[in-house]
Scaffold this active site. Structure first.
Site, PDB file in Angstrom:
ATOM      1  CB  THR A   1      15.853  -5.768   3.742  1.00 28.54           C
ATOM      2  OG1 THR A   1      14.822  -6.243   3.030  1.00 28.54           O
ATOM      3  CG2 THR A   1      15.451  -5.433   4.941  1.00 28.54           C
TER       4      THR A   1
ATOM      5  CG  PHE B   1      10.574   3.611  11.794  1.00 31.88           C
ATOM      6  CD1 PHE B   1      10.838   2.357  11.374  1.00 31.88           C
ATOM      7  CD2 PHE B   1       9.464   4.148  11.414  1.00 31.88           C
ATOM      8  CE1 PHE B   1       9.517   1.720  11.277  1.00 31.88           C
ATOM      9  CE2 PHE B   1       8.418   3.350  11.134  1.00 31.88           C
ATOM     10  CZ  PHE B   1       8.564   2.127  11.145  1.00 31.88           C
TER      11      PHE B   1
ATOM     12  NE  ARG C   1      -0.618   2.479   5.208  1.00 34.71           N
ATOM     13  CZ  ARG C   1       0.341   1.596   4.850  1.00 34.71           C
ATOM     14  NH1 ARG C   1       1.531   1.843   4.255  1.00 34.71           N
ATOM     15  NH2 ARG C   1       0.645   0.255   5.501  1.00 34.71           N
TER      16      ARG C   1
ATOM     17  NE  ARG D   1      -1.787  -2.052   3.400  1.00 34.73           N
ATOM     18  CZ  ARG D   1      -2.003  -2.699   4.500  1.00 34.73           C
ATOM     19  NH1 ARG D   1      -3.300  -2.321   4.856  1.00 34.73           N
ATOM     20  NH2 ARG D   1      -1.107  -3.461   5.278  1.00 34.73           N
ATOM     21  N   GLY D   2       2.154   0.975   0.348  1.00 35.78           N
ATOM     22  CA  GLY D   2       2.824   2.337   0.737  1.00 35.78           C
ATOM     23  C   GLY D   2       3.185   3.118  -0.413  1.00 35.78           C
TER      24      GLY D   2
ATOM     25  CG  ASP E   1       2.638   1.570   7.832  1.00 39.14           C
ATOM     26  OD1 ASP E   1       3.667   1.187   7.036  1.00 39.14           O
ATOM     27  OD2 ASP E   1       2.179   0.780   8.618  1.00 39.14           O
TER      28      ASP E   1
ATOM     29  CD  GLU F   1       8.012  -1.186  -3.170  1.00 43.29           C
ATOM     30  OE1 GLU F   1       7.418  -0.100  -2.525  1.00 43.29           O
ATOM     31  OE2 GLU F   1       8.392  -2.168  -2.904  1.00 43.29           O
ATOM     32  CG  ASP F   2       6.749   2.921   0.103  1.00 49.54           C
ATOM     33  OD1 ASP F   2       7.022   1.870  -0.502  1.00 49.54           O
ATOM     34  OD2 ASP F   2       6.177   2.937   1.149  1.00 49.54           O
TER      35      ASP F   2
ATOM     36  CB  THR G   1       9.791  -5.978  -1.167  1.00 49.40           C
ATOM     37  OG1 THR G   1       9.628  -6.021   0.500  1.00 49.40           O
ATOM     38  CG2 THR G   1       8.429  -5.572  -1.426  1.00 49.40           C
TER      39      THR G   1
END
Ligand code: PRP
Length: 187
Positions: A115, A163, A176, A45-46, A170, A110-111, A118
């Site tokens: 790592t 972070f 978000r 969802r990001g 999120d 992608e947002d 995904t």
């Protein structure tokens, strides 16, 4: 049940800075795919806010001049990743791409690449759908967290090992809808 109080945050990338960079990415993608059909493949969802703004920053073909611009199509996949410090990360496919991807140029949107698990998983999944080409556009790249090497073609911003939330990203499903990228002060 009441929502837990979110920790405080501070702006890392402002709304105007995000929008400026997204216009630059859109201009470059418009040049690279001029006169071609391009499937933007959003990773739910990001990526939703970035996807929506990037799509509008790519020059569309105009009915009066179909030889200019990019014929953009929208497709979505949904993946979920589980990160545990003691085990390798696991990625699960919640919703896959359609057969429409076969023989098409695909740009994964992608947002964040963290790592890399995904993206690696998604590339392997897409290979089974037989696309013509696959490239990647991510708003944020956090190379300090990389566990598997992944090729990225378009990067909005490289960010430090912290972070981040907002603009689609999120913390426990919160933040978000912030229009900027923020650092969580403590989690
Ligand atoms: C986030 C983000 C990327 C992925 C990157 O998704 O949207 O898809 O993690 O992490 P990685 O490089 O370490 O694999 P998440 O699984 O949190 O789901 P969401 O998009 O629904 O928030």
């Amino acid at each position: 049940m009441p929502a837990t109080k979110p920790p405080p945050e501070s702006v890392l990338i402002s709304e105007s800075c995000l929008q400026h960079r997204i216009r630059e990415l859109g201009a470059q993608i418009s040049i690279d795919y001029e006169n071609q059909e391009l499937v933007l493949l959003g990773v739910l969802r990001g990526s939703v806010l970035f996807f929506a703004d990037l799509a509008r920053a790519i020059s569309a073909t105009h009915p009066s001049d179909p030889d200019c611009g990019v014929q953009v199509r929208f497709e979505f996949v949904q993946l979920m990743s589980y990160h545990e410090s003691t085990k390798p990360s696991k990625v699960q496919l919640i919703r896959g791409g359609s057969n429409y991807l076969e023989h098409r140029h695909i740009l994964i949107v992608e947002d964040i690449v963290d790592t890399g698990h995904t993206l690696k998983f998604l590339r392997e999944h897409l290979e089974t759908l037989n696309p013509k080409t696959v490239k990647v556009c991510t708003l944020l790249d956090k190379p300090a967290q990389r566990q598997v090497p992944v090729a990225i073609d378009y990067i909005g911003f490289e960010i430090p090992d912290a972070f981040v939330v907002g603009y689609g990203l999120d913390y426990a499903q919160q933040y978000r809808n912030l229009p900027y990228i923020a650092l969580l002060e403590s989690t």
